[in-house]
Design a protein around this motif. Sequence first.
Motif, short mmCIF file in Angstrom:
data_model
loop_
_atom_site.label_atom_id
_atom_site.label_comp_id
_atom_site.label_asym_id
_atom_site.label_seq_id
_atom_site.Cartn_x
_atom_site.Cartn_y
_atom_site.Cartn_z
N SER A 251 -51.96 17.43 -47.82
CA SER A 251 -53.19 18.18 -47.55
C SER A 251 -54.13 18.07 -48.73
O SER A 251 -53.69 17.91 -49.87
CB SER A 251 -52.86 19.66 -47.25
N HIS A 252 -55.44 18.13 -48.45
CA HIS A 252 -56.47 18.06 -49.48
C HIS A 252 -56.15 16.93 -50.47
O HIS A 252 -55.96 17.13 -51.67
CB HIS A 252 -56.58 19.39 -50.25
N SER A 268 -50.36 18.13 -52.36
CA SER A 268 -51.59 18.85 -52.04
C SER A 268 -52.55 18.77 -53.23
O SER A 268 -52.12 18.83 -54.39
CB SER A 268 -51.28 20.31 -51.72
#
Length: 469
Positions: A251-252, A268
């Motif tokens: 994620s991100h 992340s």
Amino acid sequence: MYAIIQRVPESPDAGLFSIAGRPLVSRQLQWLRELQCRRVAMQIGTDAASMELAAWLTEHDALGADTALVLAGAALSPREIARRAGFPDGAPLVVLPATVLGGGDLAATLAAAPPRGASIRLDPPEALAGRAEAGVVRVLGAGDVCEEEEVAGSGWGAVIRSQADALALSAAVLSGRISSDPADGPRAVIVHAAERSPGVWAGRGALIAQTAELTPPVFIGARAVVCAGARVGPAVIVGPQAVVESGAVVSHAVVHDGTIVGEGVSFSHVELSPHRAVRLADHARMDVDDSLVLGQRGGRPAPGVLARALALLLLVLLAPLGALASLLSYLLGRGTAARFAVPVEPRPFWLMEGATGIAPFDAILRLWDVVLGRRFLIGLSRWKGGRPDGASAALFADALAVPYGFLTIDAGLTPAEADAETRLRARLWYATEKKWRVDVALVLRCLVSALGRGPAAARVRPAPALEIP
């Protein structure tokens, strides 16, 4: 109108920041194309990031192939960049910082700008309000003396200083908060992919398992793979040919081209490349030696059919000469004990490596390797010695899995005084960028070096594409 993309020393790698699947510099060139600029010049530094950017422009981007690259270690004025690029003296210039991207009808603003020059301020889009700085595009009027007047431009602009800024802009584009519709003209940031569901984009040939969980906004590059059970998003860009294995959570993040994210791992707010993770917030780096966590897609390259056929022809022509030379050396007692095959790490296989001291005979052994598909006509020699101090095990292993050659071009790849780690990184670069134009340029470098004419980097084009970090 002529245009300059001016280097920003604080962000030498800004041009490679991924904006919805395309490098920032590619989107800048597209924006300048909307102005119908006659030519574009770009300053390239001498650092590793700048050389990687130059390599991408000369090899991967159609617009970049027509861009004049001006190599300079120190900052240059726009007029000096234009002069070195061969632009007409005193011609009006559009100066775009390498960290600025925008959208909107810049041509109309330029037409209304004062003839003596202007600084055009482009406010960030609403989607980035409070996060991004306004972008400024300079216009230098005809002549040597310019009096720039600050004016407000139509459209939007933003300063992209880091991959984190680029990811925020990408998320806004992929989620529809900034237009990606080509019908909106220069205001749009076009996404070169298909939107499979709202905010989920996939490039040509991308494979996404049915049980993979994608949380928008997400971009999956061409021929990338997201395996069953993987969770990707929000705010993730997966580069071309990258792989997110089963059970991985990302994620991100930005997953660079050809990177494998291993099974069950979680990342992340990072930038991922083979064997390295970089935290977006503070750019802290972490080398990852375990290929089960972060690896590189693809195996050892192999020569094409044409190269193998040419090697077979050369083998037929050289065989009588090799046999005669071997016989004469034997009769004269000049031959030496030889090893005719050696194992090659890190993926063990055998290379014919003659050590007889009889050049034609040793060449025949190497040509036979080309015919068998184990060696290229042009490539590198075997690495001699162990892993250098300071080089990770992963770097050492990947740098050894390179295209070996009948003709070796090591001397053209790095200077003789380069340290061992630099030579390892150069070999790794060559393994990923090998193509006939690179081979020809490296062969020319070797020839020029052998003739004692100094470094060929100043004369062989594309020189920036061959400078290795």
